[in-house]
Design a protein around this motif. Structure first.
Motif, PDB file in Angstrom:
ATOM      1  N   THR A  64      42.972  37.456  44.507  1.00 25.36           N
ATOM      2  CA  THR A  64      43.023  38.815  45.115  1.00 25.36           C
ATOM      3  C   THR A  64      44.349  39.060  45.693  1.00 25.36           C
ATOM      4  OG1 THR A  64      40.434  38.205  46.362  1.00 25.36           O
ATOM      5  CG2 THR A  64      41.459  40.338  47.265  1.00 25.36           C
ATOM      6  N   ARG A  65      45.090  38.360  45.943  1.00 28.59           N
ATOM      7  CA  ARG A  65      46.127  38.949  46.595  1.00 28.59           C
ATOM      8  C   ARG A  65      46.970  39.209  45.492  1.00 28.59           C
ATOM      9  NH1 ARG A  65      49.530  34.611  48.775  1.00 28.59           N
ATOM     10  NH2 ARG A  65      50.377  33.926  46.111  1.00 28.59           N
ATOM     11  N   GLU A  66      47.502  38.400  44.599  1.00 22.16           N
ATOM     12  CA  GLU A  66      47.197  38.906  43.198  1.00 22.16           C
ATOM     13  C   GLU A  66      46.936  40.147  42.163  1.00 22.16           C
ATOM     14  OE1 GLU A  66      50.290  37.551  42.142  1.00 22.16           O
ATOM     15  OE2 GLU A  66      50.331  36.201  43.917  1.00 22.16           O
ATOM     16  N   ALA A  67      45.929  40.517  42.478  1.00 24.84           N
ATOM     17  CA  ALA A  67      45.285  41.711  41.848  1.00 24.84           C
ATOM     18  C   ALA A  67      45.469  43.031  42.410  1.00 24.84           C
ATOM     19  CB  ALA A  67      44.002  41.027  41.836  1.00 24.84           C
ATOM     20  N   LEU A  68      45.248  42.987  43.702  1.00 22.12           N
ATOM     21  CA  LEU A  68      45.340  43.819  44.671  1.00 22.12           C
ATOM     22  C   LEU A  68      46.341  45.208  44.176  1.00 22.12           C
ATOM     23  CD1 LEU A  68      44.144  42.836  48.285  1.00 22.12           C
ATOM     24  CD2 LEU A  68      43.731  44.899  46.464  1.00 22.12           C
ATOM     25  N   PRO A  69      47.994  44.620  43.908  1.00 25.30           N
ATOM     26  CA  PRO A  69      48.946  46.336  43.689  1.00 25.30           C
ATOM     27  C   PRO A  69      48.705  46.421  41.824  1.00 25.30           C
ATOM     28  CG  PRO A  69      50.096  44.075  43.983  1.00 25.30           C
ATOM     29  CD  PRO A  69      48.212  43.214  44.191  1.00 25.30           C
ATOM     30  N   HIS A  70      47.644  45.657  41.203  1.00 24.09           N
ATOM     31  CA  HIS A  70      46.740  46.272  40.363  1.00 24.09           C
ATOM     32  C   HIS A  70      45.903  46.933  40.244  1.00 24.09           C
ATOM     33  CE1 HIS A  70      50.261  43.804  37.928  1.00 24.09           C
ATOM     34  NE2 HIS A  70      49.328  43.027  38.629  1.00 24.09           N
ATOM     35  N   LEU A  71      44.828  46.717  41.898  1.00 24.48           N
ATOM     36  CA  LEU A  71      44.048  47.250  41.608  1.00 24.48           C
ATOM     37  C   LEU A  71      43.599  48.660  42.339  1.00 24.48           C
ATOM     38  CD1 LEU A  71      41.263  43.991  43.093  1.00 24.48           C
ATOM     39  CD2 LEU A  71      41.865  45.638  40.623  1.00 24.48           C
ATOM     40  N   VAL A  72      44.991  48.452  43.075  1.00 24.34           N
ATOM     41  CA  VAL A  72      45.697  49.515  44.068  1.00 24.34           C
ATOM     42  C   VAL A  72      46.246  51.004  43.044  1.00 24.34           C
ATOM     43  CG1 VAL A  72      47.656  50.739  45.087  1.00 24.34           C
ATOM     44  CG2 VAL A  72      46.403  49.168  45.849  1.00 24.34           C
ATOM     45  N   GLN A  73      46.300  50.454  41.918  1.00 20.47           N
ATOM     46  CA  GLN A  73      46.767  51.324  41.038  1.00 20.47           C
ATOM     47  C   GLN A  73      46.100  51.957  40.016  1.00 20.47           C
ATOM     48  OE1 GLN A  73      49.523  50.280  37.903  1.00 20.47           O
ATOM     49  NE2 GLN A  73      51.073  49.778  38.882  1.00 20.47           N
ATOM     50  N   SER A  74      44.448  51.284  39.776  1.00 23.66           N
ATOM     51  CA  SER A  74      43.540  51.644  38.803  1.00 23.66           C
ATOM     52  C   SER A  74      42.393  51.978  40.271  1.00 23.66           C
ATOM     53  CB  SER A  74      42.983  50.427  38.037  1.00 23.66           C
ATOM     54  OG  SER A  74      42.692  49.878  39.715  1.00 23.66           O
TER      55      SER A  74
END
Ligand SMILES: NC(=O)c1ccc[n+]([C@@H]2O[C@H](COP(=O)([O-])OP(=O)(O)OC[C@H]3O[C@@H](n4cnc5c(N)ncnc54)[C@H](O)[C@@H]3O)[C@@H](O)[C@H]2O)c1
Length: 267
Positions: free
Chosen positions: A128-138
């Motif tokens: 989740t930590r690693e994915a969050l920057p990408h999920l914020v973008q999308s």
């Protein structure tokens, strides 16, 4: 068929994708238009599944006990598909040997407790930590597969249950911290679900104990959980965050012992 395009253009990572619930979810998300990274420690099974599901999915080897492996999974997903919209933390350390060893706290082996928390909980946190920057973008979402055992006490699987309960609280934390950034986080809590691995781990007489307390006339199938995850992943669920959706056929919805009461009615 009207659901067909609900996930069009979205990219999903599903951990434990080679397992029963993960594979069913991958198949459904693909059918609804998503591209899917099939992440699993059982890489051969993930590859076979990718071969069966065809285009728009990609198998990636993942060991949730390894921080490097989790980071690599997210990097590979984003570099391969160019974005990330859905992280489905679905894998868990399971299997007959683990289920057998994971009993009550008095008899708990520390290594079984540590395995449950390392793979299930720490692994989901790092992903989740690693994915969050990408999920914020999308403006994407996180979906965590937990368990009915995270919500009620039992005489079995104390380590597994506690690790899943911790994931529920992490779900709420992520929903709170990232809601205003456009990211939703929810959990689906299956009851006993008829995957091949489950059938191997729990013989029919054990499954019958659960079946008798279930309000449907059968236990759930992997597709039942996939439907919930695919819904939570879609914009149709845009007003739902920080929630646990229990999909257990009503098992946890009633006063315990209902099977006995129903048997009285039969007499
Ligand atoms: N089947 C049920 O009755 C049931 C009930 C409640 C909750 N769940 C939850 O549903 C989820 C999916 O379980 P399932 O029933 O499909 O089981 P499954 O055993 O079929 O799938 C689990 C998958 O996780 C993978 N995995 C295990 N350790 C891993 C690791 N270290 N790194 C990466 N992948 C790893 C396995 O290879 C497997 O493919 C799990 O989180 C489980 O706890 C299942």
């Amino acid at each position: 068929m009207e659901n067909r395009g609900l996930l069009a253009g979205k990219v999903a990572i599903i951990t434990g994708a080679a397992g029963g619930i993960g594979a069913a979810t991958a198949e459904l998300m693909l059918a609804r238009g998503a591209s899917v990274v099939l992440a699993d420690i059982a890489f051969d099974r993930a590859q076979q599944l990718a071969g069966r599901l065809g285009e728009n999915c990609w198998p990636v080897e993942l060991d949730l006990a390894s921080e490097e492996s989790i980071k690599a999974m997210v990097e590979k997903a984003v570099s391969h598909f160019g974005r990330l919209d859905i992280l489905h933390n679905n894998a868990a350390a399971l299997g007959p040997d683990i289920a057998e060893a994971d009993g009550d706290v008095e008899h708990m082996q520390t290594r079984i407790w540590d395995m449950a928390f390392t793979v299930n909980c720490r692994g989901s946190m790092i992903a989740t930590r690693e994915a969050l920057p990408h999920l914020v973008q999308s403006k994407g979402c996180v979906i965590n597969t937990v368990s009915n055992l995270a919500l009620q006490g039992h005489v079995i699987q104390a380590a597994y249950s506690a690790s899943k309960a911790a994931i529920i609280q992490m779900t709420r934390s992520v929903a709170a911290s990232h809601g205003r950034k456009g990211v939703r986080a929810n959990a689906v809590a299956p009851g006993m679900t008829m995957t091949p691995a489950l059938k191997e781990a729990f013989p029919p007489h054990i499954r019958k104990l659960v079946e008798d307390e279930t309000l449907r006339d059968q236990l759930g199938e992997p597709e039942d959980i996939a439907e919930v995850a695919a819904f939570l992943a879609s914009d149709a669920a845009r007003n739902i965050t920080g929630q646990v959706i229990v999909a257990d056929g009503g098992l946890a919805s009633h006063v315990p012992g209902i099977a006995g009461f129903m048997a009285l009615g039969d007499n």
